[in-house]
Enzyme design. Structure first.
Site, PDB file in Angstrom:
ATOM      1  N   ILE A  61       0.806  -1.224   0.000  1.00 31.69           N
ATOM      2  CA  ILE A  61       0.000   0.000   0.000  1.00 31.69           C
ATOM      3  C   ILE A  61       0.840   1.276   0.000  1.00 31.69           C
ATOM      4  O   ILE A  61       0.341   2.348  -0.342  1.00 31.69           O
ATOM      5  CB  ILE A  61      -0.971   0.000   1.203  1.00 31.69           C
ATOM      6  CG1 ILE A  61      -2.088   1.028   0.983  1.00 31.69           C
ATOM      7  CG2 ILE A  61      -0.221   0.244   2.502  1.00 31.69           C
ATOM      8  CD1 ILE A  61      -3.174   0.995   2.026  1.00 31.69           C
ATOM      9  N   TYR A  62       2.115   1.192   0.369  1.00 29.07           N
ATOM     10  CA  TYR A  62       2.938   2.398   0.410  1.00 29.07           C
ATOM     11  C   TYR A  62       3.059   2.994  -0.995  1.00 29.07           C
ATOM     12  O   TYR A  62       3.601   2.369  -1.903  1.00 29.07           O
ATOM     13  CB  TYR A  62       4.346   2.103   0.943  1.00 29.07           C
ATOM     14  CG  TYR A  62       4.406   1.658   2.391  1.00 29.07           C
ATOM     15  CD1 TYR A  62       3.329   1.807   3.254  1.00 29.07           C
ATOM     16  CD2 TYR A  62       5.570   1.086   2.902  1.00 29.07           C
ATOM     17  CE1 TYR A  62       3.394   1.401   4.569  1.00 29.07           C
ATOM     18  CE2 TYR A  62       5.644   0.683   4.222  1.00 29.07           C
ATOM     19  CZ  TYR A  62       4.555   0.832   5.050  1.00 29.07           C
ATOM     20  OH  TYR A  62       4.635   0.416   6.370  1.00 29.07           O
ATOM     21  N   ALA A  63       2.547   4.210  -1.128  1.00 29.57           N
ATOM     22  CA  ALA A  63       2.549   4.913  -2.420  1.00 29.57           C
ATOM     23  C   ALA A  63       1.954   4.047  -3.528  1.00 29.57           C
ATOM     24  O   ALA A  63       2.414   4.071  -4.673  1.00 29.57           O
ATOM     25  CB  ALA A  63       3.966   5.357  -2.787  1.00 29.57           C
ATOM     26  N   ALA A  64       0.908   3.273  -3.156  1.00 28.61           N
ATOM     27  CA  ALA A  64       0.173   2.440  -4.125  1.00 28.61           C
ATOM     28  C   ALA A  64       1.101   1.500  -4.903  1.00 28.61           C
ATOM     29  O   ALA A  64       0.955   1.307  -6.118  1.00 28.61           O
ATOM     30  CB  ALA A  64      -0.627   3.310  -5.093  1.00 28.61           C
ATOM     31  N   GLY A  65       2.062   0.914  -4.195  1.00 28.03           N
ATOM     32  CA  GLY A  65       2.970  -0.046  -4.819  1.00 28.03           C
ATOM     33  C   GLY A  65       4.286   0.538  -5.281  1.00 28.03           C
ATOM     34  O   GLY A  65       5.236  -0.199  -5.585  1.00 28.03           O
TER      35      GLY A  65
END
Length: 342
Positions: A61-65
Site C-alpha cells: 500500500i505504500y505509495a500504491a505499490g
C-alpha cells in the site's frame, strides 16, 4: 550492528531495519511522509547496508505499490546479494476500488503476494505480514492462504501488524491446531512516548516467543528533539501529518529527560529515543524511516548509545502508563506467590 533471532525462527535480522514508507510518494498522503525517488532511495539503501542493516521493510500500500517498485530496483542498482538481505512486505490495505481489493481474504492475499513479488523483482519475500486485522474474513482463511504461500516457496516467514493481543493468540492457536505455518513476528507502534504496547502485547509476545518490529520509534518525528512545550515546531511530517497520536505532555517530559541524557553522552535526542527501545527486551528490530542519508546515519548511531540503569529509570518515571484494570489487579494478586519465583 547486532543481529537478533526473529521470534522463534532461525532467521537473524539486524536490530535496526530500513523502512521504505518514504519511497515513492506524490501529492497525496504518502507524499506527506516522503517523496524519495530512485536515486535517493538507492543512496539510503547503500547507507543502511554499509551500516550493517540487513532487514528492509515495505508494504504494497505504500505509495500504491511504488515503494515496492523502487525498493526492488534499488536492490538491483546497489548490487546486494539476495541472501544478504531480509525483505519484508505487507498486505491488507486497499489496492483498488472494488470490495475485494482489500482485506485479508484468500483471494486478496494470493493476488497481492504475486503483485508484490513482481514489483520487488523477487521470487520470494522473507517475511510476509498481514498489515491489519480484517473483521470480514475468517481468521482460518487468512492463515491457510499464508500457509499456502509458504508451501509454494513464495514466502519464508509470516508476520502480523497492528493486531490486538487476543487476536494474535487466537491466530497462534489456530495455526498450531491445523499445523499451519506459524506466526513469527508482530509489527507494532512503540516508543518512549507511546508505551501502550506494554499493557497486553509485550507480555504476550514474550510468552509466545514472537518477534517485535517497531514502527514509528520517534513517534512520527515528535521525538526528534525539534519540538518543545513552548510551541517550537520544525519542518517534517509531524507538522503536516500529526500521527501517531500520543500523550503530548508525557512526550514533552520525555524529551526534557532525553535532552539531558543526550547532552551528557554527546549524542542526539533521536539516538536516545532509539536506544531506549533497543534496551527493551521485547524488541527485535526498530524500523527507521529516513529521508536523507545523514538522518539515517544519525539514527544508526543509536546502536552505540548505552543507557545506564539511572537513564532508563528516569525515562520510565516520566513516561509511565497510568494503571488500568486488569493490570493493577493482576499485579496485586500475583504478589501472593511471585516471591516464590525469586
Amino acid at each position: 550492528m547486532r543481529y537478533k533471532r526473529l521470534g522463534h525462527s532461525g532467521l537473524f535480522v539486524s536490530e535496526l531495519c530500513l523502512g521504505t514508507m518514504t519511497f515513492g510518494g506524490s501529492d497525496d498522503m504518502w507524499g506527506q511522509i516522503g517523496k524519495l525517488q530512485q536515486d535517493d532511495a538507492d543512496g539510503l539503501l547503500k547507507t543502511a547496508l554499509d551500516a550493517g542493516i540487513n532487514f528492509i521493510d515495505t508494504a504494497n500500500i505504500y505509495a500504491a505499490g511504488k515503494s515496492e517498485e523502487i525498493l526492488g530496483q534499488s536492490l538491483k542498482n546497489v548490487g546486494v546479494a539476495r541472501d544478504d538481505v531480509v525483505i519484508a512486505t505487507k498486505v491488507h490495505g486497499p489496492m483498488g476500488e472494488g470490495p475485494n481489493a482489500c482485506g485479508s481474504s484468500r483471494g486478496h492475499i494470493l493476488d497481492q503476494a504475486k503483485a508484490s513479488l513482481k514489483r520487488l523483482q523477487l521470487d520470494h519475500v522473507d517475511l510476509y505480514q498481514i498489515h491489519g486485522f480484517d473483521p470480514a474474513t475468517p481468521m482460518v482463511e487468512t492463515l491457510e492462504a499464508l500457509d499456502m504461500l509458504v508451501r509454494q516457496g513464495h514466502v519464508r516467514y509470516l508476520g502480523l501488524s497492528n493486531w490486538a493481543a487476543w487476536q494474535i493468540v487466537k491466530a497462534v492457536g489456530i495455526a498450531e491446531a491445523r499445523h499451519l505455518a506459524p506466526i513469527t513476528s508482530l509489527q507494532a507502534y512503540y516508543s518512549v512516548a507511546g508505551r501502550d504496547l506494554e499493557r497486553e502485547l509485550a507480555p504476550m509476545l514474550q510468552a509466545e516467543q514472537i518477534g517485535l518490529m517497531v514502527w514509528s520509534p520517534l513517534a512520527g518525528g515528535f521525538l526528534s528533539g525539534k519540538f518543545d512545550r513552548e510551541g517550537k515546531t520544525a519542518e517534517g511530517r509531524r507538522v503536516s501529518f500529526d500521527f501517531p497520536p500520543i500523550a503530548k505532555d508525557r512526550a514533552y517530559d520525555a524529551i526534557d529527560v532525553m535532552r539531558a541524557i543526550a547532552k551528557d553522552k554527546g549524542c542526539s535526542v533521536p539516538q536516545v529515543a532509539l536506544a531506549w527501545l533497543l534496551h527493551q527486551k521485547v524488541v527485535t528490530s526498530v524500523i527507521l524511516g529516513a529521508k536523507r542519508p545523514e538522518q539515517l546515519a544519525d539514527n544508526v548511531g543509536a546502536v552505540e548509545v548505552t543507557l545506564s540503569s539511572e537513564d532508563i529509570a528516569a525515562l520510565d518515571k516520566v513516561t509511565q502508563l497510568p494503571a488500568e484494570y486488569p493490570g493493577w489487579m493482576i499485579q496485586r494478586q500475583g504478589e501472593y506467590r511471585s516471591h516464590m519465583l525469586q
